[in-house]
Structure formats: structure tokens, C-alpha cells
Design a protein around this motif. Structure first.
Motif, PDB file in Angstrom:
ATOM      1  N   GLN A  99       0.848  -1.193   0.000  1.00 36.28           N
ATOM      2  CA  GLN A  99       0.000   0.000   0.000  1.00 36.28           C
ATOM      3  C   GLN A  99       0.885   1.244   0.000  1.00 36.28           C
ATOM      4  OE1 GLN A  99      -2.693   0.197   3.379  1.00 36.28           O
ATOM      5  NE2 GLN A  99      -4.334   0.912   2.064  1.00 36.28           N
ATOM      6  N   PRO A 100       1.059   1.870  -1.161  1.00 32.40           N
ATOM      7  CA  PRO A 100       1.941   3.042  -1.209  1.00 32.40           C
ATOM      8  C   PRO A 100       1.301   4.265  -0.567  1.00 32.40           C
ATOM      9  CG  PRO A 100       0.936   2.679  -3.348  1.00 32.40           C
ATOM     10  CD  PRO A 100       0.502   1.532  -2.475  1.00 32.40           C
ATOM     11  N   ASP A 101       2.166   5.198  -0.178  1.00 34.58           N
ATOM     12  CA  ASP A 101       1.671   6.429   0.444  1.00 34.58           C
ATOM     13  C   ASP A 101       1.471   7.547  -0.576  1.00 34.58           C
ATOM     14  OD1 ASP A 101       1.670   5.572   3.241  1.00 34.58           O
ATOM     15  OD2 ASP A 101       3.828   5.421   2.958  1.00 34.58           O
ATOM     16  N   ASN A 102       2.315   7.570  -1.577  1.00 38.53           N
ATOM     17  CA  ASN A 102       2.196   8.614  -2.601  1.00 38.53           C
ATOM     18  C   ASN A 102       1.023   8.284  -3.515  1.00 38.53           C
ATOM     19  OD1 ASN A 102       2.555  10.547  -4.589  1.00 38.53           O
ATOM     20  ND2 ASN A 102       4.789  10.443  -4.460  1.00 38.53           N
ATOM     21  N   THR A 103       0.071   9.172  -3.620  1.00 40.02           N
ATOM     22  CA  THR A 103      -1.159   8.847  -4.342  1.00 40.02           C
ATOM     23  C   THR A 103      -1.420   9.756  -5.533  1.00 40.02           C
ATOM     24  OG1 THR A 103      -2.447  10.295  -2.883  1.00 40.02           O
ATOM     25  CG2 THR A 103      -2.234   7.989  -2.229  1.00 40.02           C
ATOM     26  N   GLN A 104      -0.453  10.555  -5.924  1.00 41.15           N
ATOM     27  CA  GLN A 104      -0.704  11.520  -6.991  1.00 41.15           C
ATOM     28  C   GLN A 104      -0.672  10.855  -8.361  1.00 41.15           C
ATOM     29  OE1 GLN A 104       1.524  15.220  -6.824  1.00 41.15           O
ATOM     30  NE2 GLN A 104       1.607  15.292  -9.049  1.00 41.15           N
ATOM     31  N   LEU A 105      -1.699  11.156  -9.171  1.00 42.59           N
ATOM     32  CA  LEU A 105      -1.794  10.621 -10.524  1.00 42.59           C
ATOM     33  C   LEU A 105      -2.182  11.772 -11.452  1.00 42.59           C
ATOM     34  CD1 LEU A 105      -1.337   7.654 -11.348  1.00 42.59           C
ATOM     35  CD2 LEU A 105      -3.809   7.420 -11.550  1.00 42.59           C
ATOM     36  N   ALA A 106      -1.563  11.833 -12.616  1.00 45.23           N
ATOM     37  CA  ALA A 106      -1.809  12.950 -13.545  1.00 45.23           C
ATOM     38  C   ALA A 106      -1.956  12.438 -14.968  1.00 45.23           C
ATOM     39  CB  ALA A 106      -0.672  13.968 -13.466  1.00 45.23           C
ATOM     40  N   TYR A 107      -2.704  13.195 -15.748  1.00 45.89           N
ATOM     41  CA  TYR A 107      -2.845  12.899 -17.184  1.00 45.89           C
ATOM     42  C   TYR A 107      -2.681  14.200 -17.958  1.00 45.89           C
ATOM     43  CZ  TYR A 107      -4.966  11.667 -21.668  1.00 45.89           C
ATOM     44  OH  TYR A 107      -5.204  11.480 -23.008  1.00 45.89           O
ATOM     45  N   GLU A 108      -1.719  14.189 -18.869  1.00 46.09           N
ATOM     46  CA  GLU A 108      -1.452  15.361 -19.699  1.00 46.09           C
ATOM     47  C   GLU A 108      -2.014  15.125 -21.099  1.00 46.09           C
ATOM     48  OE1 GLU A 108      -0.143  18.082 -18.583  1.00 46.09           O
ATOM     49  OE2 GLU A 108       0.543  17.364 -16.621  1.00 46.09           O
ATOM     50  N   ALA A 158     -10.960   5.462 -15.334  1.00 42.47           N
ATOM     51  CA  ALA A 158     -10.845   5.719 -16.787  1.00 42.47           C
ATOM     52  C   ALA A 158     -11.706   6.907 -17.194  1.00 42.47           C
ATOM     53  CB  ALA A 158     -11.257   4.465 -17.550  1.00 42.47           C
ATOM     54  N   LYS A 159     -12.929   6.963 -16.689  1.00 36.39           N
ATOM     55  CA  LYS A 159     -13.841   8.068 -16.995  1.00 36.39           C
ATOM     56  C   LYS A 159     -13.304   9.386 -16.448  1.00 36.39           C
ATOM     57  CE  LYS A 159     -18.019   9.620 -18.228  1.00 36.39           C
ATOM     58  NZ  LYS A 159     -18.518   9.595 -19.610  1.00 36.39           N
ATOM     59  N   LYS A 160     -12.721   9.324 -15.265  1.00 39.20           N
ATOM     60  CA  LYS A 160     -12.230  10.514 -14.580  1.00 39.20           C
ATOM     61  C   LYS A 160     -11.106  11.193 -15.365  1.00 39.20           C
ATOM     62  CE  LYS A 160     -10.518  11.594  -9.900  1.00 39.20           C
ATOM     63  NZ  LYS A 160     -10.210  10.961  -8.583  1.00 39.20           N
ATOM     64  N   TYR A 161     -10.197  10.395 -15.955  1.00 41.51           N
ATOM     65  CA  TYR A 161      -9.038  10.970 -16.636  1.00 41.51           C
ATOM     66  C   TYR A 161      -9.214  11.072 -18.151  1.00 41.51           C
ATOM     67  CZ  TYR A 161      -6.406  10.578 -12.276  1.00 41.51           C
ATOM     68  OH  TYR A 161      -5.975  10.721 -10.989  1.00 41.51           O
ATOM     69  N   PHE A 162      -9.927  10.108 -18.744  1.00 47.96           N
ATOM     70  CA  PHE A 162      -9.976  10.036 -20.210  1.00 47.96           C
ATOM     71  C   PHE A 162     -11.362  10.289 -20.794  1.00 47.96           C
ATOM     72  CE2 PHE A 162      -6.907   6.717 -18.727  1.00 47.96           C
ATOM     73  CZ  PHE A 162      -5.757   7.478 -18.919  1.00 47.96           C
ATOM     74  N   GLY A 163     -12.354  10.515 -19.948  1.00 47.39           N
ATOM     75  CA  GLY A 163     -13.694  10.720 -20.448  1.00 47.39           C
ATOM     76  C   GLY A 163     -14.224   9.464 -21.126  1.00 47.39           C
TER      77      GLY A 163
END
Length: 823
Positions: A99-108, A158-163
């Protein structure tokens, strides 16, 4: 003939409308309760059973003891899985979860960037989906996690980042270093999927240096390990126990180098009375049978709650049946002459029983139909109450259909047999003379049913009051620290070297009274490891080892949370505290120090440094009141005692203009950290979340207690109507002789209130025993309050009095001439 029975039954239902409505309403409430609770229980029992080869899969748990401190956890060291596969041919494969602590995810993208902190990320071995076969909508379970740069997501992510675009092959960036991860799989919708391991995102564990670094360690317990037995081994019930019996020998060899490395020779460790054990737990047992086993990766409930809800459902349907019986006795008086005439005209008792059972079937059919419609309408509300996403499709579960069918049939028999035999047992001569139901035996049965109903209702009232009292106690108990108006900022590790200047600017904000940083936060977990107290000449007989949970904190942490120093001092910038430690009272007591200030502990997991005790903290609760206070320590941030992956900032803010303060803090955060979204919570909200399951149980208690009381009152309503009809002539005579309404109400009500008092006497010991056992789940609990019994008695008497008074007043104000003329 059957068609004729149904036709007559339907006519009688329409003829006696009030009685029919009460009967159908009582049965409907009972069946609704049973169906809802059955849906909930079935969902809980389904957890982890839908995986392929689920019967072959086991979680590996670690049970350990060092000094006075023992634990049992659903975690293992990193090398455990591989060692088990290598050493035991019965184990086919193993997979690990981190269970990682860093939870940041981004989509450019060309449309801009989307950055979120995701709370449900797990890092797993490549074969995870082959051991735990979560269903995939896109991708191949055997290959989708093979590459280090792969990521598998749920449709919601998937919906959240890519519609609406196809997510396969698209790239998400993880963490502040923006590591590119390619989407190689998309799960089916897991929202209502009954699995104890919940997640939104999976990524390969090879991305995490902590795991790679500690691959040697048998004391770093931060991974969950699942093993899959061979088909032959899983079919033998004795295999898990036989395997466990061989684990100690394997541990002596495998764990010895790691213990030696931290200055704890394994054999000496065991000789001191300590233990370090691996155990197997069946996958299907994890969700409901993990009491005392710590795990933040799995969703774990208590099977005892299912027993409680099952008992409540059983009693509510029994109450509905008893209610039906009571109301049928009311109807019996009205229909006694009908029965007498039928018998005089030659009807056999068998025919009459079939006729009355046909009526019960009609009642039950109507109630069942209404119950299913009601459940469909209120299922969204029920889902909100229990925190689940139960679906309409759950109705088509074979076991559930069989259960509900059985309940309906049993309800028909229980509700119908007594009234049918009672109504057909009348002597035709007595029936035609209107002397039905006036024997002592029939009165005893009816009174017994009332006592039974209210005993159940009062038991549920007492239990509900005790559950809410315990929850109020958890909210009001002095936990040893300040939690009101404490704002906790997550992901502060992303500030890097700007942490100190960020805190300095925070303190300058209007409304911020104090600010501190720490590696952990209350209810959010902590770092745990073993330490060795250094013997001294004045106190040589101290504990040789102790396990400590700890945080790395700045000098403002103690005053910000208003922790109490009972001896020594807190951290202070005027002193060099890089090799200082502050212990809580429990830690000092377990070590055996009478004068702990100035004493030292060594940390074998670091660089063998000695830390000097500079202060003793008054004990406080790190977790919920379910768990007792454990030995705990604070180390100074600058000590770098161990590597930290998380940093939290705690702000003590004033009660005025809270929203304005939060807005200012967010603006400051965004000025310092552009890439990481601002996330915060209030400490009292975090504490409340720890009791979420208890609150849901309390809410369920409340709902079903209200339903039980309502059904019991329907039965009482029918019985007082029956009594009023039986004493119709007596009431008329009394009124003619000058009796007023209050005296007649008292005449009719007194006996029933005595029955309710008897119910309280019978319910009290049952409720006490049930709640005493439930409260054992809490390390800190209330004494069962006497007022709960008194309040339950007063409430039940009030409810009964209102129910009885309605019918009693109706009988008392009736025209006596009509009742005497009827006689």
C-alpha cells in the motif's frame, strides 16, 4: 374446491378491511425486514468467494511478540511469499500487495492536465490477477502487470481521466517524479464487487524502492502475502495446519540473518519468550473472521454483527406472525357464529381449516408482493444506511430465493395454523351463544404472546440505547489530545525543502493558532519497529526488547495537539534533539524504568544509534477505542531515525471563519505546490470514521427496533380490541351505573401494562448479556447503564399505553345502549 376457498377468502379479506390491513401490514414489515437483512448478510457471506480457485487461496498472517508487546497482523515481510513457494511444494504460487503512500496521478493531454490524489492505489506482484481473479473488461490478466510501467484501472478512474475515450495504451503519470505508466487493463465495475481487497488502481510493486530495499528483511512488515495451494493440497482439510506446523523450521533458517543484522539473534529472541510465526487464513474467512488481525489493506467486519442482524430478522418475522395470531383472535369473535352455523350445517373441521388457511395464503401473498415492491423502492435508502451498493440482481441469488421462499412458507404456517385451529375448535352451541374465547387457557395464550412480543421489542430498545451510549462515549472520552478544530493537510511531503517556510507562513495567517509537521497522524497509521533499552547500574532488570510505534515530529507537534508532558520536556529548538526520544507512559512502564529521563534506547533497525529519553508523554489513544494504548514514541524530525514516505501538517485553527481560513491555507498551498492538489480533513472527522461500522450497526438497530415496536403494537392493538369486544356488555353496564371514561380506560389498560412490565423483567437479563458481549469489542467501554433499562421500560409503557388507550377510549365513549341491545 381450491378456487372456491380462495374466492371466499378474498371476500372475507375485503369484508374485514381494518383487520386485513393490520394483518397484511404486520406481515409486510416482517418480510421487508427479513429480505433487507438477508440481502445484507448474503452480500457479506459472498466476500472473496467469487474468485477462480478461491478455495485454494490463503492469506499469510504474522503473529509476533517482543517483550510485553504482542501483535497479530495480516502483513508479512517481503521475502515470505517467495520463501514459502521455494520451501513447500504444496504451495503453487504467492503474490504480494503493498500500500503506497504517494497517491498523486496525472494525465497530460492537449485539452490540459488532470491531477488528482487517489486514495485507492495498490502495488502488486505481476501474478496478482492470476491468484485473485478480479474481472477485467479490457486487457489480459496474465500479462497486464508484467511490465514495470503498466497500470490497471477501474472504469471510474478511466472516466475521470480520459472521459469516453478508450483508455487502453494511454499514459498516466505517477508521483512527483511523474513516472509514466501505460494503461494495460480496465476492470469491470467493482463498486459492488464483494472482495475484501478494495482498490481503484493496480500497478507493479517493482516501482517501489522500499520493497526492493527490504527484500532481505524478515522484520519489515508492510506487505500482504497471499498463497495459492495446489489443487491436491487444497482438497485436504488438514493441509493448512500441516503446512503451518512446518513453518517454524523454515523461519529459523530464513529469518535468522535478518534478525542477526538488527542485533537480535533469532534463537536468543525465541528463548526470551518471544515468538515470530506465520499462519494461514482461508481467503473466504478474511472478511468476517479477522477479529484481532490488523490490516489496512483488507475490508474486515465482525461476523458477530451478522448473527445479531440475523436474530433481529428472525424475531421480527416471529413478531409479525404473533401479531397475525393476535389479530386473528379479534376476528374470531366476529366470526364465531359463522363457524357455528357452518358446523351445524354439516361442515367438517378439515374443510374449515382449509378455508382459513386459504385466507392466510391470501394474506401472505399480498404481504409478500408488497414486501418486494417496498424493498425495491427503499433499497437505495438502505444502501446509504449500510454503506454498500446492493443491486436488484441480488434477488436472483439461488440461496436468497430459497431462503425467502422458506421464510414465506414458514410465515404462512406459523401465522395460519394457530388461528385456523383456534377458529375451527369452537363448540357450535357455545359459538352461537357468543361464549367464544372466554376460557382461562385462551387468555393465557394471548397474554403470553403479548409478553413475548414486548420482550423482544424491549430487548432491542435496550440494545439500541447501549450501542448509542458507547458511541457517545467514544466521541466524548478524553483521548489525551486536542482534536477539535485541528486541520490536517495531507501529502505535505511534496513540499520538500520548502516545508519549514510553508509552516512559517501558515502560522502568520489570521485564524491559525499553531502549526506542526509529523510523519504520521492519529488514526492514519504509524511506523513500528523494535528497540533495545540500555541497562543502567541503578535499574539493571529492565526489559531487553520493546516494540514501539512512533512518529517523527517537529518541536510544535506536542503543543499543537495539546499533548501532556508528565515528566521531562518536549522537543525544543534550543536543544539538539536529533538523538532524543519522548516515550509515552505505557512504553516507560513496559521497559520497567522508574526514572526514565536520561535513559537510552538503541534502534537496531537504523545505524545502532542510542536515543536519550528527554520526556514522558501522558498516554493517549492513537487509534480508536477498539484497541488498547500501545508503547509509543516521538522522535525529532532532524533525527532521520527512519525513512518516511509521508508528512502531515496539523493546524490548530480558531473556531471563527473556518471556511475563510481553509481558503487562505489552500491559496498558500497552491502557491508552493502547483502539481499536487490541496487535500485536508479535520481530525475529529478522521476519528469519527474509525467508528463508521459501529454507527452503521447502531443505525440498523434503530430502524429494526422501530419496526419491531410497531409490529408489537399492532398485536397489542388487536388484543385490546378483542378484550373490549369480550367485555362489551360489562362496559355498557358500568357506564349505565355511572362509570366515567377514565375509569373504564384504567380497567382495560391495567392488565396490559402489567404484561409490559413482565416483558421488561424478562428482557433485561437477555439485553444485558448481549450488550456485555458486544462491548468486549472495545478496549475502552462503558459500564452498561441502568438508565437504559429504565428508559426502555418507560418508553415501552408509554407506547403500550398510547396503543391501549386508543381502543380503550373508543370502547369507553361508545353508546352503552347499543352494546346492551347487541347482547
Amino acid at each position: 374446491m381450491f378456487k372456491n376457498y380462495i374466492k371466499i377468502a378474498w371476500r372475507n379479506i375485503l369484508r374485514y378491511k381494518t383487520n386485513s390491513v393490520l394483518n397484511i401490514l404486520g406481515l409486510t414489515i416482517g418480510l421487508v425486514s427479513v429480505i433487507l437483512i438477508a440481502l445484507y448478510i448474503q452480500n457479506e457471506l459472498d466476500y472473496d468467494t467469487q474468485f477462480d480457485a478461491a478455495a485454494q487461496v490463503y492469506r499469510v498472517n504474522m503473529k509476533g511478540k517482543m517483550g510485553d508487546n504482542a501483535f497479530y497482523a495480516g502483513y508479512t515481510p517481503p521475502p515470505a511469499g517467495e520463501a514459502l513457494v521455494d520451501q513447500f511444494p504444496e504451495i503453487e504460487s504467492a503474490t504480494r500487495i503493498y500500500q503506497p503512500d504517494n497517491t498523486q496521478l496525472a494525465y497530460e493531454s492537449t485539452a490540459g492536465s488532470k491531477v488528482f490524489n487517489e486514495s485507492e492505489i495498490l502495488a502488486v506482484d505481476p501474478n496478482f490477477l492470476e491468484v485473485l481473479s478480479y474481472p477485467l473488461q479490457k486487457g489480459d490478466a496474465a500479462t497486464c502487470l508484467q511490465e514495470p510501467n503498466s497500470i490497471v484501472i477501474t472504469p471510474q478512474i478511466a472516466k475521470k481521466y480520459f472521459g469516453d475515450a478508450n483508455p487502453m495504451g494511454k499514459t498516466l503519470e505517477y508521483g512527483e517524479e511523474k513516472k509514466p505508466l501505460k494503461v494495460t487493463g480496465v476492470f469491470e465495475d467493482l463498486t459492488s464487487y464483494p472482495a475484501s481487497v478494495k482498490f481503484d488502481i493496480l500497478m507493479p510493486v517493482t516501482n517501489f524502492k522500499d520493497v526492493t530495499y527490504f527484500n532481505w528483511s524478515w522484520v519489515w512488515l508492510n506487505m500482504a502475502t497471499y498463497v495459492k495451494l495446489t489443487p491436491q493440497a487444497s482438497q485436504n482439510p488438514a493441509s493448512p495446519a500441516h503446512l503451518e506446523s512446518r513453518f517454524p523450521e523454515m523461519l529459523k533458517v530464513q529469518a535468522a540473518p535478518a534478525f542477526e543484522r538488527i542485533g537480535q539473534p533469532f534463537e536468543e529472541f525465541i528463548k526470551k519468550g518471544n515468538y515470530w510465526e506465520l499462519h494461514l487464513q482461508a481467503l473466504s474467512d478474511i472478511h468476517l473472521y479477522s477479529q484481532g488481525i490488523t490490516s489496512s489493506i483488507t475490508e474486515q467486519h465482525d461476523v458477530k454483527n451478522l448473527y445479531i442482524l440475523g436474530i433481529i430478522a428472525f424475531f421480527i418475522i416471529i413478531l409479525a406472525c404473533v401479531n397475525f395470531m393476535n389479530l386473528s383472535t379479534v376476528q374470531a369473535v366476529k366470526r364465531s357464529k359463522e363457524v357455528g352455523i357452518r358446523k351445524v350445517l354439516g361442515s367438517q373441521r378439515k374443510q374449515l381449516i382449509k378455508q382459513f388457511m386459504a385466507e392466510v395464503v391470501c394474506y401472505t401473498f399480498c404481504a409478500t408482493l408488497l414486501a418486494f415492491i417496498t424493498v425495491l423502492l427503499i433499497l437505495p435508502l438502505f444502501n446509504g444506511l449500510i454503506g454498500k451498493e446492493l443491486q436488484v440482481q441480488a434477488f436472483f441469488n439461488g440461496n436468497l430465493i430459497l431462503l425467502i421462499t422458506g421464510v414465506v412458507v414458514l410465515t404462512t404456517l406459523l401465522a395460519g395454523i394457530y388461528p385456523a385451529f383456534f377458529l375451527t375448535s369452537f363448540n357450535p352451541i357455545r359459538a352461537l351463544k357468543g361464549k367464544v374465547g372466554k376460557t382461562p387457557q385462551s387468555g393465557f395464550i394471548r397474554n403470553g404472546l403479548v409478553v413475548f412480543q414486548f420482550s423482544i421489542a424491549i430487548t432491542l430498545i435496550i440494545c439500541t440505547l447501549v450501542v448509542f451510549s458507547q458511541l457517545r462515549y467514544t466521541q466524548q472520552k478524553d483521548l489525551g489530545f486536542e482534536h477539535d478544530q485541528v486541520l490536517v493537510i495531507n501529502n505535505a511531503e511534496s513540499l520538500g525543502n520548502n516545508l519549514a517556510s510553508f509552516k512559517k507562513e501558515l502560522i502568520a495567517l489570521a485564524g491559525v493558532e499553531a502549526a506542526s509537521s509529523s510523519s504520521g497522524m492519529l488514526t492514519r497509521g504509524n511506523f513500528g519497529d523494535f528497540y533495545t533499552p540500555k541497562p543502567t547500574a541503578d535499574e539493571p532488570n529492565i526489559a531487553t526488547d520493546i516494540s514501539l510505534s512512533s512518529y517523527l515530529v517537529d518541536d510544535a507537534f506536542i503543543p499543537t495537539l495539546d499533548l501532556e508532558i508528565v515528566d521531562g520536556r518536549g522537543f525544543d529548538k534550543r536543544f539538539k534533539d536529533s538523538l532524543s526520544v519522548i516515550l509515552n507512559e505505557t512504553a516507560a512502564a513496559q521497559i520497567g524504568w522508574e526514572n526514565p529521563i536520561g535513559k537510552q534506547i538503541r534502534y537496531p533497525g537504523g545505524n545502532m544509534e542510542y536515543y536519550t529519553v528527554v520526556g514522558i508523554l501522558k498516554d493517549f489513544n492513537l487509534e480508536s477505542l477498539h484497541t488498547p494504548i500501545q508503547p509509543f514514541a516521538l522522535f525529532a524530525e532532524e533525527s532521520k531515525s527512519y525513512d518516511t514516505r509521508t508528512t502531515f501538517i496539523s493546524l490548530k485553527i480558531s473556531g471563527e471563519h473556518t471556511r475563510q481560513v481553509i481558503g487562505q491555507v489552500q491559496d498558500l498551498w497552491e502557491a508552493y505546490v502547483e502539481s499536487n492538489p490541496f487535500e485536508y480533513s479535520f481530525l475529529d472527522e478522521d476519528l469519527a470514521y474509525a467508528y463508521q461500522e459501529d454507527k452503521r450497526l447502531a443505525s440498523l438497530f434503530t430502524v429494526f427496533t422501530i419496526l419491531a415496536i410497531f409490529v408489537a403494537c399492532l398485536g397489542l392493538f388487536g388484543l385490546i380490541a378483542f378484550t373490549a369486544q369480550q367485555r362489551n356488555k360489562e362496559i355498557g353496564v358500568r357506564k349505565v351505573l355511572g362509570a366515567n371514561v377514565s375509569s373504564i380506560v384504567k380497567l382495560l389498560a391495567t392488565n396490559f401494562l402489567k404484561l409490559v412490565m413482565l416483558s421488561l423483567i424478562l428482557a433485561a437479563p437477555v439485553a444485558w448479556l448481549a450488550m456485555d458481549r458486544w462491548l468486549q469489542n472495545f478496549a475502552y467501554r462503558i459500564d452498561i447503564p441502568i438508565w437504559a433499562f429504565l428508559a426502555a421500560g418507560a418508553l415501552s409503557l408509554t407506547i403500550a399505553l398510547c396503543t391501549v388507550s386508543f381502543q380503550a377510549i373508543k370502547a369507553a365513549v361508545a353508546n352503552p345502549v347499543k352494546s346492551l341491545r347487541m347482547e
